[in-house]
Enzyme design. Structure first.
Site, mmCIF file in Angstrom:
data_model
loop_
_atom_site.group_PDB
_atom_site.id
_atom_site.type_symbol
_atom_site.label_atom_id
_atom_site.label_comp_id
_atom_site.label_asym_id
_atom_site.label_seq_id
_atom_site.Cartn_x
_atom_site.Cartn_y
_atom_site.Cartn_z
ATOM 1 C CB CYS A 197 -19.333 13.493 -32.374
ATOM 2 S SG CYS A 197 -19.249 11.853 -33.118
ATOM 3 C CG HIS A 256 -22.911 11.420 -14.884
ATOM 4 N ND1 HIS A 256 -23.156 10.113 -15.155
ATOM 5 C CD2 HIS A 256 -23.589 12.136 -15.819
ATOM 6 C CE1 HIS A 256 -23.970 10.036 -16.195
ATOM 7 N NE2 HIS A 256 -24.239 11.240 -16.617
ATOM 8 C CD GLU A 281 -16.086 4.808 -34.049
ATOM 9 O OE1 GLU A 281 -15.841 5.404 -32.979
ATOM 10 O OE2 GLU A 281 -17.180 4.266 -34.274
ATOM 11 C CG ASP A 327 -13.258 5.064 -30.011
ATOM 12 O OD1 ASP A 327 -12.594 4.976 -28.966
ATOM 13 O OD2 ASP A 327 -14.426 4.659 -30.107
#
Length: 759
Positions: free
Chosen positions: A678, A361, A607, A631
């Protein structure tokens, strides 16, 4: 000999002064091998020579003064060949160079081994003897083994700034490499910060008065919530997207029943307030740090930050006024999101954090504030950096300590270009994502932290390409109910009413275990996780699917995505359960013909590399494909990008990754299956352009990257991108891809977007 070797390495690693450590080292090696001379040379890669730093046998007045070029002499030969050189009579070797100042005329036998760390020669360790002879296999093996073990220690020493090899005139300064946190450039003085309170230093202890301890804890909670509210309010004028959600999450966690109940229970069982807090926080941290998913694993830092904030208020520590420069780069072992919020308005230029990654974060908030950051800096001694000048390159993930004027001037030009660029990019935020020649794409955002700002449409997103559903399952002591999930998913779908929202089903398992559903495996990355665990527990899967469908009623913008698919059988079973949930709901709640329940589209994440070769089979089963580039890259290249030793090998622009992505796009187009992606690759303008050329029409990314990617798309022609892609797919190395893309984007007038990243 093994005992001697271990002792030498241990003593060297624990030394505080390099000169004395090196002198001790050569004396110990000379004694261990019963030879007459041992010397160590360290590499200066700017000046391309080795400097004699210590010796037991050569002239002392040559230490730090005598140098040997990388291509000169026997020492240079060892460095060039990167292997041991064992010579009976060095004087007869054609590469021998006489250096009278070191007084080595009497020595004939020579054995030298390179000290190499991560393919970089850090130095040369040599032994010499008057008698002409070849050192035996045991002696050579000892020196090779010692050099290999010294390499890691010496790399640490080098990074700590204990090695000063006359860099003052070369204009660059020492370069320290980390993991990308936030792009950008910062130039200024470094300020090292330590946490005001640190739970790791708390010794757990009991208290006799539980009522008093409860009062202390509750007061600390109130003060901490107020602090987070103040931080959030200050930043609202600057940030209007999902980055501020972290403070809402902090407040929700503190105010939530589970966290408070657990701390209160510890206090009531006899622990004092700070000990109870430590025990609960440590438990949460342990659970998150055990996770496989990088995004979720980074939540451990948030929990630590929250715990330290509470501890600070429990201890009622007064903040010490620290004299800060007008502009500074913040350096800390763990730069937290709240620390960043505290200092962002006080002249903060950039951050350097030993812990964390690009999914922390701190990194998310830094991106929103346009503050460059590098995370996960290895072997960094913080104390060496305080008040030193630096250039922080958030594109190349490098920190230049004590840079020269030439380097500073170069980066000042980059900063000026960036400021102009950011103003231009903002203008395209709400315009269509279309190329000059009319090729349109859809730009979506990745989300899943919490409700609120994260679903703001102010960034000009066309929807949500990836909504992670794991967080509601993580911050609890049991599985969330169907009603709880329905309410949460409804809020998300309503926030993007009229726009698509793709929700990924629960992606846990392996070492991404839930606190109330632990899983221990020898190889969690390849174990029981993702769709495998939810199919093995249909009661969990069905409740989630029912919740999603109920939340979607009357909106119709939901799509369901299945993670970590590795076989057709998994897809068949998942679809069977989805159909079961659909028919159950139509029977139970939506039997009225005028009130129809829409069955959402179902897709799979690509993935696992194996499914690339089953795309045609999958096309018959699902409605869309979505590539998880993070991934997929990790599995294709067998690289953990958060492991500093191999992180440099993790690169989306590796030819194998790009060719795999192109193959997926071709197969999807052949079968007319909608395709999205993504992952970090879509966040980068360079990567986005290559993906568009391949045929990806839905790019899902961080909200902070969307405007920049959109601006780039609007300034290129699709036909040019196709030509660039054809050439890129013919390249065979990652370096050549970076070089070519930099060259092409400069030609397109987009060089400022890659000036530091791809050079």
């Amino acid at each position: 000999m093994l005992t001697i070797l271990r002792r030498i390495v241990l003593e060297f690693s624990q030394a505080t002064e390099l000169d004395q450590a090196l002198l001790r080292l050569v004396s110990q090696v000379k004694s261990a091998l019963s030879t007459q001379c041992c010397s160590v040379y360290l590499a200066d890669h700017q000046k391309k020579h080795f400097i004699l730093m210590a010796s037991n046998g050569l002239a002392e007045n040559a230490f730090g003064r005598t140098s040997v070029g990388f291509t000169e002499g026997l020492v240079g030969l060892v460095g060039q060949r990167e292997e041991p050189i064992n010579i009976a009579n060095a004087k007869l070797h054609p590469d021998f160079i006489h250096a009278p100042e070191v007084e080595e005329e009497k020595f004939k036998a020579f054995l030298g081994t390179p000290i190499i760390h991560q393919r970089k020669v850090l130095g040369i360790l040599t032994v010499q003897q008057e008698q002409a002879r070849v050192f035996n296999e045991d002696e050579e093996a000892f020196l090779v083994t010692l050099s290999a073990q010294l390499a890691t220690v010496l790399a640490s020493v080098e990074a700590q700034g204990m090695i000063e090899l006359c860099h003052s005139n070369q204009g660059v300064g020492k370069s320290i490499i980390g993991i990308g946190g936030s792009p950008g450039v910062a130039i200024g003085e470094m300020v090292v910060m330590s946490p005001k309170a640190d739970l790791s230093t708390v010794a757990v202890d009991k208290a006799s008065n539980s009522v008093q301890q409860l009062t202390i804890f509750n007061d600390a909670v109130s003060r901490t919530i107020a602090e987070f509210s103040q931080m959030s309010e200050k930043l609202k004028a600057i940030i209007s997207d999902s980055s501020l959600d972290i403070f809402d999450v902090y407040k929700q966690l503190i105010e939530g029943d589970n966290f408070k109940i657990e701390v209160i229970a510890k206090i009531q069982s006899g622990w004092n307030a700070q000990s109870a807090l430590k025990l609960v926080v440590d438990h949460y941290v342990m659970q998150f740090e055990a996770l496989d998913d990088e995004y979720l694993r980074e939540r451990a830092y948030d929990i630590k930050d929250l715990g330290n904030r509470l501890l600070n208020n429990i201890q009622n520590m007064e903040e010490l006024e620290q004299q800060l420069p007008n502009k500074f780069i913040l350096v800390a072992e763990d730069v937290s999101a709240s620390m960043l919020a505290e200092y962002q308005h006080l002249g903060l230029l950039g951050i350097v954090s030993i812990t964390g990654s690009n999914n922390s974060h701190t990194a998310i908030l830094a991106k929103a504030l346009n503050i460059p950051a590098i995370m996960g800096v290895d072997y960094l001694a913080i104390r060496q950096l305080h008040k030193k000048n630096a250039v922080l390159d958030g594109y190349a993930y490098q920190l230049y300590v004590n840079p020269g004027d030439a380097l500073i001037n170069e980066y000042r030009h980059i900063l000026a270009a960036e400021n102009l660029l950011n103003a231009q990019v903002k203008e395209a935020e709400h315009l269509p994502a279309s190329t000059i020649d009319g090729h349109s794409v859809s730009l979506l955002i990745n989300s899943g932290l919490s409700a609120g700002f994260e679903y703001s449409q102010n960034v000009g997103a066309d929807g949500v390409g990836l909504y992670r559903t794991e967080i509601p399952f993580m911050n609890r002591s049991c599985f969330p109910s169907e009603a709880e999930q329905t309410a949460l998913y409804r809020e998300v779908l309503e926030s993007f009413a009229g726009k698509p929202v793709t929700m990924r089903t629960l992606d846990v398992g392996g070492d991404k275990s839930l606190p109330y559903f632990p899983i221990i495996e020898a190889n969690p990355f390849l174990g029981w996780r993702g769709i495998r665990i939810t199919l093995d527990h249909p009661e969990i899967f069905l409740v989630q699917i029912r919740s999603m469908m109920k939340a979607n009623h009357g909106l119709g913008n939901l799509a369901i995505m299945l993670p970590m698919i590795s076989s057709i059988t998994e897809v068949d079973e998942a679809i069977r359960l989805i159909n079961q949930a659909y028919y159950e709901l139509t029977t139970e709640f939506f039997c009225n013909e005028s009130d129809v329940l829409i069955r959402p589209k179902v897709g799979v994440m690509i993935e696992v590399p194996g499914v690339i070769f089953q795309l045609e089979d999958l096309a018959n089963k699902v409605d869309f494909f979505s590539v998880g580039s993070n991934d997929l890259t990790q599995y294709l290249l067998a690289v953990d990008r958060n492991n500093s030793r191999v992180a440099s090998l993790y690169d989306f622009y590796h030819p194998a990754v790009l060719r795999s992505l192109n193959y997926i796009a071709q197969k999807s187009q052949t079968r007319d299956v909608p395709l999205s992606i993504c992952g970090e690759l879509a966040n980068e303008p360079t990567g986005a352009l290559l993906l568009i050329a391949m045929g990806y029409k839905n790019l899902s990314m961080s909200a902070h990257s969307l405007a920049k990617v959109k601006w780039v798309i609007r300034h290129v022609e699709y036909r040019e991108l196709r030509q660039i892609l054809d050439q890129v797919l013919s390249l065979t190395t990652t370096a050549s891809v970076h070089s070519y893309m930099h060259e092409q984007l400069v030609k397109l007038g987009l060089g400022d977007f890659v000036h530091a990243k791809l050079k």
